[in-house]
Motif scaffolding. Sequence first.
Motif, PDB file in Angstrom:
ATOM      1  N   UNK A   1       0.597  -1.528  -0.118  1.00 22.09           N
ATOM      2  CA  UNK A   1       0.120  -0.016   0.145  1.00 22.09           C
ATOM      3  C   UNK A   1       1.043   0.872  -0.109  1.00 22.09           C
ATOM      4  N   UNK A   2       0.581   2.484  -0.526  1.00 20.52           N
ATOM      5  CA  UNK A   2       1.000   3.531  -1.321  1.00 20.52           C
ATOM      6  C   UNK A   2       0.240   4.669  -0.062  1.00 20.52           C
ATOM      7  N   UNK A   3       1.121   5.192   0.462  1.00 20.88           N
ATOM      8  CA  UNK A   3       1.354   6.046   1.277  1.00 20.88           C
ATOM      9  C   UNK A   3       1.522   7.344   1.491  1.00 20.88           C
ATOM     10  N   UNK A   4       1.261   8.404   0.612  1.00 15.16           N
ATOM     11  CA  UNK A   4       2.991   9.428   1.048  1.00 15.16           C
ATOM     12  C   UNK A   4       3.710   8.560   0.393  1.00 15.16           C
ATOM     13  N   UNK A   5       4.882   8.601   0.481  1.00 14.16           N
ATOM     14  CA  UNK A   5       5.695   8.572   0.323  1.00 14.16           C
ATOM     15  C   UNK A   5       6.555   7.079   1.204  1.00 14.16           C
TER      16      UNK A   5
END
Length: 312
Positions: A281-285
Amino acid sequence: MFTFDQATLDGTGAFLIGELERLDQTLNMPLVGYTWSRDIQLREDVSIADDISSFTNSSFAAAGSPNPNGKNWIGKNSTAIAGVNLDIAKTGFPLTLWGMELGWTVVELAAAAQVGRPVDTQKFDGMLLKWNMDTDEQVYIGDSQLNVNGLFNYAGASITNAVATWANSTNQQILDSINTLLSNAWAASGYTLVPRDLRLPPKAFGLLAQRIVSDAGNQSLLTYLQMNTIAYHQNGVPLNIYAVKWLEGAGVGGTDRMVAYTNDKKYIRFPMVPLQNVPIQYRGIYQLTTYYGKLGAVESPYPETLAYLDGI
Protein backbone atom coordinates in the motif's frame (compact mmCIF):
# COMPACT_ATOMS: atom_id res chain seq x y z
CA MET A 1 38.22 11.31 11.89
CA PHE A 2 35.29 9.19 10.71
CA THR A 3 31.97 10.90 10.11
CA PHE A 4 28.64 9.08 10.36
CA ASP A 5 25.18 10.26 9.39
CA GLN A 6 23.42 8.92 12.48
CA ALA A 7 19.85 9.36 11.21
CA THR A 8 20.56 7.36 8.06
CA LEU A 9 22.70 4.85 9.94
CA ASP A 10 19.77 3.91 12.18
CA GLY A 11 17.32 3.70 9.29
CA THR A 12 18.75 2.20 6.13
CA GLY A 13 22.42 1.52 6.77
CA ALA A 14 23.55 4.13 4.23
CA PHE A 15 26.35 5.97 6.03
CA LEU A 16 29.56 7.83 5.24
CA ILE A 17 32.82 5.89 5.15
CA GLY A 18 36.31 7.34 5.62
CA GLU A 19 39.01 6.94 2.97
CA LEU A 20 41.06 4.54 5.07
CA GLU A 21 38.11 2.53 6.36
CA ARG A 22 37.47 -0.96 5.00
CA LEU A 23 33.80 -1.84 5.52
CA ASP A 24 32.86 -5.52 5.50
CA GLN A 25 29.77 -5.67 3.26
CA THR A 26 28.46 -8.83 4.95
CA LEU A 27 25.09 -8.23 6.63
CA ASN A 28 25.33 -9.82 10.07
CA MET A 29 21.95 -10.89 11.41
CA PRO A 30 21.28 -11.33 15.16
CA LEU A 31 22.72 -14.58 16.52
CA VAL A 32 19.54 -16.58 17.14
CA GLY A 33 18.87 -20.30 16.90
CA TYR A 34 15.57 -22.13 16.60
CA THR A 35 14.93 -25.87 16.17
CA TRP A 36 11.15 -26.27 16.09
CA SER A 37 11.11 -27.50 12.47
CA ARG A 38 13.46 -30.36 13.42
CA ASP A 39 11.51 -31.55 16.45
CA ILE A 40 7.88 -31.55 15.33
CA GLN A 41 5.82 -32.08 12.20
CA LEU A 42 3.19 -29.62 11.01
CA ARG A 43 -0.52 -30.14 10.70
CA GLU A 44 -1.07 -28.44 7.35
CA ASP A 45 -4.81 -28.91 6.80
CA VAL A 46 -5.68 -25.76 8.77
CA SER A 47 -6.48 -22.53 6.92
CA ILE A 48 -6.48 -18.81 7.67
CA ALA A 49 -10.28 -18.98 8.05
CA ASP A 50 -10.11 -21.50 10.93
CA ASP A 51 -10.28 -20.32 14.53
CA ILE A 52 -9.80 -23.70 16.21
CA SER A 53 -7.86 -26.86 15.40
CA SER A 54 -9.36 -29.99 16.90
CA PHE A 55 -9.17 -33.75 16.90
CA THR A 56 -11.14 -36.65 18.36
CA ASN A 57 -10.34 -39.64 20.51
CA SER A 58 -12.52 -42.74 20.30
CA SER A 59 -13.11 -44.93 23.36
CA PHE A 60 -14.58 -48.42 23.22
CA ALA A 61 -16.23 -50.60 25.83
CA ALA A 62 -17.06 -54.26 25.27
CA ALA A 63 -18.28 -56.72 27.87
CA GLY A 64 -17.53 -60.42 27.48
CA SER A 65 -20.04 -63.19 27.79
CA PRO A 66 -21.00 -65.04 29.84
CA ASN A 67 -18.22 -63.51 32.02
CA PRO A 68 -18.28 -59.68 31.65
CA ASN A 69 -14.50 -59.64 32.08
CA GLY A 70 -13.85 -62.55 29.78
CA LYS A 71 -13.99 -63.36 26.08
CA ASN A 72 -17.11 -63.08 23.97
CA TRP A 73 -18.22 -66.68 23.82
CA ILE A 74 -21.66 -67.44 22.42
CA GLY A 75 -23.67 -70.61 22.00
CA LYS A 76 -25.19 -72.04 18.85
CA ASN A 77 -28.61 -70.88 19.95
CA SER A 78 -27.64 -67.58 21.65
CA THR A 79 -30.16 -64.77 21.32
CA ALA A 80 -28.50 -62.22 23.62
CA ILE A 81 -25.18 -61.23 22.09
CA ALA A 82 -22.97 -58.48 23.54
CA GLY A 83 -22.01 -55.48 21.44
CA VAL A 84 -19.49 -52.65 21.44
CA ASN A 85 -20.12 -49.23 22.97
CA LEU A 86 -18.44 -46.20 21.39
CA ASP A 87 -17.66 -42.75 22.79
CA ILE A 88 -16.01 -40.02 20.71
CA ALA A 89 -14.53 -37.06 22.58
CA LYS A 90 -13.32 -33.87 20.87
CA THR A 91 -10.34 -31.75 21.92
CA GLY A 92 -9.77 -28.28 20.49
CA PHE A 93 -7.03 -25.67 20.61
CA PRO A 94 -7.06 -22.05 19.42
CA LEU A 95 -5.54 -20.95 16.13
CA THR A 96 -4.25 -17.46 16.88
CA LEU A 97 -3.63 -14.81 14.25
CA TRP A 98 -0.04 -13.52 14.05
CA GLY A 99 0.86 -10.41 12.07
CA MET A 100 3.53 -7.77 11.48
CA GLU A 101 3.62 -4.68 9.30
CA LEU A 102 6.68 -3.76 7.24
CA GLY A 103 7.14 -0.21 6.00
CA TRP A 104 9.72 2.14 4.52
CA THR A 105 9.84 5.39 2.60
CA VAL A 106 10.81 5.59 -1.05
CA VAL A 107 13.78 7.74 0.03
CA GLU A 108 15.03 5.01 2.40
CA LEU A 109 14.48 2.41 -0.29
CA ALA A 110 16.50 4.35 -2.85
CA ALA A 111 19.34 5.11 -0.43
CA ALA A 112 19.57 1.50 0.75
CA ALA A 113 19.51 0.17 -2.81
CA GLN A 114 22.32 2.50 -3.84
CA VAL A 115 24.65 1.17 -1.14
CA GLY A 116 23.66 -2.46 -1.73
CA ARG A 117 21.84 -3.01 1.57
CA PRO A 118 18.13 -3.11 0.64
CA VAL A 119 15.99 -2.07 3.59
CA ASP A 120 12.93 -4.02 2.41
CA THR A 121 14.86 -7.31 2.31
CA GLN A 122 16.41 -6.67 5.72
CA LYS A 123 13.06 -5.90 7.31
CA PHE A 124 11.58 -9.02 5.72
CA ASP A 125 14.43 -11.11 7.14
CA GLY A 126 13.86 -9.52 10.56
CA MET A 127 10.16 -10.34 10.37
CA LEU A 128 10.92 -13.98 9.46
CA LEU A 129 13.31 -14.17 12.41
CA LYS A 130 10.59 -12.98 14.79
CA TRP A 131 8.09 -15.44 13.26
CA ASN A 132 10.46 -18.35 13.81
CA MET A 133 11.37 -17.22 17.33
CA ASP A 134 7.69 -16.98 18.28
CA THR A 135 6.98 -20.36 16.67
CA ASP A 136 9.92 -21.91 18.53
CA GLU A 137 8.54 -20.79 21.88
CA GLN A 138 4.98 -21.78 20.96
CA VAL A 139 6.06 -25.29 19.95
CA TYR A 140 8.20 -26.03 22.98
CA ILE A 141 6.50 -24.31 25.93
CA GLY A 142 3.27 -22.84 24.55
CA ASP A 143 1.95 -19.48 25.69
CA SER A 144 0.80 -18.59 29.20
CA GLN A 145 -1.30 -15.68 27.94
CA LEU A 146 -3.27 -17.98 25.65
CA ASN A 147 -3.23 -20.73 28.31
CA VAL A 148 -1.82 -23.36 25.94
CA ASN A 149 1.06 -25.76 26.51
CA GLY A 150 3.83 -27.04 24.28
CA LEU A 151 5.86 -30.15 23.59
CA PHE A 152 7.82 -29.83 26.84
CA ASN A 153 4.91 -29.18 29.24
CA TYR A 154 1.99 -30.99 27.62
CA ALA A 155 -0.93 -31.87 29.89
CA GLY A 156 -1.34 -35.61 30.34
CA ALA A 157 2.32 -36.58 29.91
CA SER A 158 3.88 -38.59 32.73
CA ILE A 159 6.41 -36.78 34.95
CA THR A 160 8.98 -38.50 37.17
CA ASN A 161 12.06 -37.31 39.04
CA ALA A 162 15.63 -38.47 38.53
CA VAL A 163 17.37 -40.23 41.38
CA ALA A 164 20.35 -37.88 41.06
CA THR A 165 21.63 -35.22 38.71
CA TRP A 166 23.70 -36.52 35.81
CA ALA A 167 26.72 -34.57 36.99
CA ASN A 168 26.70 -36.76 40.13
CA SER A 169 25.82 -40.00 38.33
CA THR A 170 27.86 -42.78 36.79
CA ASN A 171 27.50 -43.78 33.17
CA GLN A 172 25.41 -46.77 34.19
CA GLN A 173 23.11 -44.58 36.29
CA ILE A 174 22.59 -42.22 33.32
CA LEU A 175 21.74 -45.19 31.09
CA ASP A 176 19.31 -46.46 33.73
CA SER A 177 17.57 -43.09 33.98
CA ILE A 178 17.06 -42.93 30.20
CA ASN A 179 15.76 -46.49 30.05
CA THR A 180 13.43 -45.71 32.96
CA LEU A 181 12.00 -42.73 31.09
CA LEU A 182 11.53 -44.77 27.91
CA SER A 183 9.97 -47.62 29.89
CA ASN A 184 7.51 -45.26 31.58
CA ALA A 185 6.25 -44.03 28.21
CA TRP A 186 6.18 -47.59 26.85
CA ALA A 187 4.13 -48.81 29.81
CA ALA A 188 1.76 -45.80 29.66
CA SER A 189 1.02 -46.62 26.01
CA GLY A 190 0.07 -50.19 26.92
CA TYR A 191 3.45 -51.39 25.62
CA THR A 192 2.47 -50.19 22.15
CA LEU A 193 5.25 -47.70 21.41
CA VAL A 194 8.72 -46.97 22.73
CA PRO A 195 9.65 -43.30 22.11
CA ARG A 196 12.10 -42.78 19.27
CA ASP A 197 13.25 -39.26 20.20
CA LEU A 198 15.01 -37.87 23.25
CA ARG A 199 15.53 -34.16 23.95
CA LEU A 200 17.99 -32.88 26.54
CA PRO A 201 19.10 -29.55 28.02
CA PRO A 202 22.35 -28.34 26.40
CA LYS A 203 24.41 -28.96 29.56
CA ALA A 204 23.24 -32.56 29.84
CA PHE A 205 23.83 -33.07 26.11
CA GLY A 206 27.36 -31.72 26.48
CA LEU A 207 27.97 -34.06 29.41
CA LEU A 208 27.02 -37.10 27.31
CA ALA A 209 29.27 -35.97 24.46
CA GLN A 210 32.18 -35.38 26.84
CA ARG A 211 32.08 -38.65 28.76
CA ILE A 212 33.64 -41.80 27.35
CA VAL A 213 32.18 -45.25 27.82
CA SER A 214 35.36 -47.03 28.81
CA ASP A 215 39.03 -46.44 29.47
CA ALA A 216 39.70 -47.23 25.82
CA GLY A 217 38.19 -43.85 24.99
CA ASN A 218 36.92 -44.95 21.59
CA GLN A 219 33.26 -44.01 22.04
CA SER A 220 31.40 -41.20 23.77
CA LEU A 221 28.50 -41.92 26.08
CA LEU A 222 26.24 -40.02 23.68
CA THR A 223 27.08 -42.36 20.77
CA TYR A 224 26.77 -45.39 23.03
CA LEU A 225 23.28 -44.42 24.23
CA GLN A 226 21.93 -44.06 20.69
CA MET A 227 22.41 -47.79 20.13
CA ASN A 228 22.13 -49.26 23.62
CA THR A 229 18.71 -48.37 25.03
CA ILE A 230 15.42 -50.21 24.83
CA ALA A 231 14.40 -47.76 22.08
CA TYR A 232 16.93 -49.17 19.61
CA HIS A 233 16.28 -52.80 20.48
CA GLN A 234 12.49 -52.38 20.22
CA ASN A 235 12.24 -49.98 17.26
CA GLY A 236 15.28 -51.13 15.30
CA VAL A 237 16.53 -47.56 14.76
CA PRO A 238 18.96 -45.47 16.86
CA LEU A 239 17.50 -43.18 19.50
CA ASN A 240 17.46 -39.59 18.17
CA ILE A 241 19.14 -37.46 20.83
CA TYR A 242 19.35 -33.68 20.46
CA ALA A 243 19.77 -30.63 22.68
CA VAL A 244 17.08 -27.96 23.09
CA LYS A 245 17.62 -24.73 25.01
CA TRP A 246 14.02 -24.61 26.29
CA LEU A 247 14.62 -27.65 28.55
CA GLU A 248 16.94 -25.79 30.92
CA GLY A 249 14.82 -25.06 33.99
CA ALA A 250 11.68 -26.49 32.35
CA GLY A 251 11.09 -29.04 35.11
CA VAL A 252 9.15 -28.72 38.34
CA GLY A 253 10.91 -26.30 40.68
CA GLY A 254 13.14 -24.96 37.91
CA THR A 255 15.04 -28.21 37.44
CA ASP A 256 16.33 -29.43 34.08
CA ARG A 257 13.96 -31.71 32.17
CA MET A 258 14.50 -34.62 29.76
CA VAL A 259 11.75 -35.44 27.25
CA ALA A 260 11.01 -38.70 25.45
CA TYR A 261 8.52 -38.76 22.57
CA THR A 262 8.02 -39.91 18.99
CA ASN A 263 8.28 -37.26 16.28
CA ASP A 264 5.42 -38.54 14.18
CA LYS A 265 2.33 -36.64 13.02
CA LYS A 266 0.14 -39.46 14.33
CA TYR A 267 1.27 -38.90 17.90
CA ILE A 268 2.13 -35.20 18.06
CA ARG A 269 1.95 -32.25 15.64
CA PHE A 270 1.72 -28.48 15.43
CA PRO A 271 -1.02 -26.66 13.46
CA MET A 272 0.28 -23.72 11.43
CA VAL A 273 -0.98 -21.48 8.65
CA PRO A 274 2.09 -20.24 6.73
CA LEU A 275 2.79 -16.53 6.33
CA GLN A 276 1.10 -14.59 3.56
CA ASN A 277 0.89 -10.88 2.85
CA VAL A 278 -1.38 -8.18 1.48
CA PRO A 279 -0.33 -6.11 -1.58
CA ILE A 280 1.95 -3.13 -0.94
CA GLN A 281 0.00 0.00 0.00
CA TYR A 282 1.22 3.51 -0.78
CA ARG A 283 0.67 6.34 1.73
CA GLY A 284 2.47 9.47 0.63
CA ILE A 285 6.12 8.50 0.36
CA TYR A 286 5.59 5.39 2.54
CA GLN A 287 5.24 1.84 1.26
CA LEU A 288 3.52 -0.59 3.65
CA THR A 289 2.68 -4.30 3.59
CA THR A 290 1.38 -6.64 6.30
CA TYR A 291 2.35 -10.27 6.73
CA TYR A 292 0.04 -12.58 8.65
CA GLY A 293 -0.36 -16.24 9.54
CA LYS A 294 -1.77 -18.41 12.31
CA LEU A 295 -0.04 -20.37 15.06
CA GLY A 296 -1.90 -23.11 16.86
CA ALA A 297 -0.96 -25.18 19.88
CA VAL A 298 0.80 -28.53 20.04
CA GLU A 299 -1.68 -31.38 19.64
CA SER A 300 -1.15 -34.92 20.91
CA PRO A 301 -4.00 -37.40 20.45
CA TYR A 302 -1.86 -39.82 22.47
CA PRO A 303 -0.27 -37.89 25.36
CA GLU A 304 0.66 -41.19 27.02
CA THR A 305 3.46 -41.52 24.43
CA LEU A 306 5.13 -38.46 26.04
CA ALA A 307 7.24 -38.75 29.18
CA TYR A 308 9.28 -36.27 31.21
CA LEU A 309 12.13 -36.80 33.67
CA ASP A 310 13.03 -33.85 35.92
CA GLY A 311 16.14 -33.17 37.94
CA ILE A 312 18.79 -34.46 35.54
